[in-house]
Design an enzyme around this catalytic site. Structure first.
Site, short mmCIF file in Angstrom:
data_model
loop_
_atom_site.label_atom_id
_atom_site.label_comp_id
_atom_site.label_asym_id
_atom_site.label_seq_id
_atom_site.Cartn_x
_atom_site.Cartn_y
_atom_site.Cartn_z
N VAL A 13 29.34 77.52 -7.55
CA VAL A 13 30.75 77.28 -7.89
C VAL A 13 30.91 76.69 -9.29
CG1 VAL A 13 31.45 77.04 -5.49
CG2 VAL A 13 30.80 74.99 -6.80
N LYS A 15 28.86 73.91 -10.63
CA LYS A 15 28.56 72.47 -10.74
C LYS A 15 27.85 72.13 -12.04
CE LYS A 15 26.07 71.87 -7.10
NZ LYS A 15 26.06 73.28 -6.66
N LEU A 17 27.78 73.78 -14.96
CA LEU A 17 28.69 73.90 -16.10
C LEU A 17 29.62 72.70 -16.17
CD1 LEU A 17 30.07 75.44 -18.42
CD2 LEU A 17 31.45 76.61 -16.67
N LYS A 32 19.71 65.35 -12.53
CA LYS A 32 19.73 66.15 -11.30
C LYS A 32 18.47 65.79 -10.52
CE LYS A 32 20.36 70.53 -9.11
NZ LYS A 32 21.31 71.64 -9.06
N GLU A 101 24.07 65.39 -10.78
CA GLU A 101 24.43 66.68 -10.18
C GLU A 101 23.74 66.86 -8.86
OE1 GLU A 101 24.23 71.52 -10.88
OE2 GLU A 101 23.70 70.19 -12.54
N GLY A 102 24.50 67.23 -7.85
CA GLY A 102 23.94 67.46 -6.53
C GLY A 102 23.34 68.84 -6.39
N ALA A 103 22.91 69.13 -5.17
CA ALA A 103 22.34 70.44 -4.82
C ALA A 103 23.25 71.07 -3.79
CB ALA A 103 20.93 70.27 -4.28
N ASP A 162 37.53 78.37 -12.79
CA ASP A 162 37.96 79.76 -12.59
C ASP A 162 39.47 79.79 -12.79
OD1 ASP A 162 37.90 82.48 -12.01
OD2 ASP A 162 36.46 82.22 -10.40
N PRO A 184 38.84 77.09 -17.40
CA PRO A 184 39.08 78.54 -17.26
C PRO A 184 37.79 79.32 -17.12
CG PRO A 184 39.35 77.87 -19.55
CD PRO A 184 39.18 76.61 -18.76
#
Length: 209
Positions: A13, A15, A17, A32, A101-103, A162, A184
Site C-alpha cells: 500500500v 508504506k 514510500l 525497519k 516502518e512495519g511489515a 493514490d 498522489p
C-alpha cells in the site's frame, strides 16, 4: 523526540514510500526492524537511495529474512524466532524523530503469539496509518482502525496514497482518525517526488506531533 510507526492496511500500500516522505519531511532517522524478502533490495536500501541531501540515518534491520513471506514464516524457514523484546533492546539511540516502518499490516504475525500491533505497543510509538485506494480498501482501512482502537494504540492519523476522491473523507469519518495528508499516485517514486511531497507535508505533519 518521537518514535513514529508507519503501518498500512495491508501489503503493497506504499508504506516505504510514505516512510521516506515522512523521514524527509521531519528530517528524521529511519528504521525497519524486520525485513522479509530482499532479493530485489530492501526497504532500507530504497529509503537510503531515495533520500538525497539529508542527514537522516538509516539504521540496520534487527531481522533480515530472505523469504518474502509473513515474518513468522520467513523466520521459521531460517530456524529463528522473532523476539519483540530483542527488537526493543535494539532501538537506535534517539536524538531526533525516528520513523519505524512495519511489515505488512497490524495483524501480521511475528511469531507464534505476537503480531505487529504488539510490537507497536511495546515500542511506545505513535502510529501513522497508510491506506491506498483499491477494491476492498475501505473494509481493510476500517478493520485496521478498529484494531488500533481495541489495542489503544496512539494513532496520529491517516496518510492516503493514490487517488481517493470520497473514499478518503469516508474513511476519516468512519474511523474517527484525522487526515494528515494525501500523496498522489506516481509512476516515478524517486527522490525528486519524495522531496516535493515532503516539502508539502512538512508543516502539517509537524502539527500532529
Amino acid at each position: 523526540m518521537n518514535k513514529i510507526f508507519i503501518t498500512g492496511i495491508g501489503t503493497g500500500v506504499g508504506k516505504t514510500l510514505i516512510s521516506a516522505i515522512v523521514t524527509k519531511a521531519l528530517e528524521a532517522d529511519y528504521w525497519k526492524p524486520i525485513q522479509a524478502g530482499y532479493e530485489e533490495g530492501t526497504d532500507s536500501e530504497y529509503v537510503r537511495h531515495a533520500l538525497t541531501d539529508t542527514t537522516s540515518v538509516i539504521h540496520p534491520e534487527v531481522y533480515k529474512l530472505k523469504m518474502p513471506a509473513s515474518p513468522h514464516i520467513a523466520a521459521r524457514e531460517e530456524g529463528i524466532t522473532i523476539s519483540i523484546q530483542k527488537i526493543c533492546e535494539q532501538v537506535p539511540p534517539i536524538s531526533r524523530n525516528l520513523i519505524i516502518e512495519g511489515a505488512g499490516g497490524l495483524l501480521v504475525p511475528l511469531n507464534g503469539s505476537e503480531f505487529v500491533a504488539d510490537l507497536v505497543k511495546a515500542l511506545g510509538a505513535g502510529v501513522i496509518l497508510v491506506s491506498r485506494n483499491y477494491l476492498g480498501s475501505i473494509n481493510h482501512s476500517l478493520l485496521t482502525a478498529r484494531v488500533c482502537r481495541e489495542m489503544n494504540l496512539p494513532v496520529l492519523g491517516w496518510i492516503f496514497n493514490d487517488q481517493y476522491l470520497h473514499y478518503e473523507e469516508e474513511i476519516v469519518h468512519w474511523s474517527n482518525y484525522p487526515l494528515i495528508a494525501s500523496v498522489p499516485y506516481t509512476k516515478a517514486a524517486d527522490g525528486k517526488f519524495i522531496e516535493a511531497q515532503a516539502a508539502t507535508l512538512q508543516k502539517r505533519l509537524k502539527g500532529f506531533l
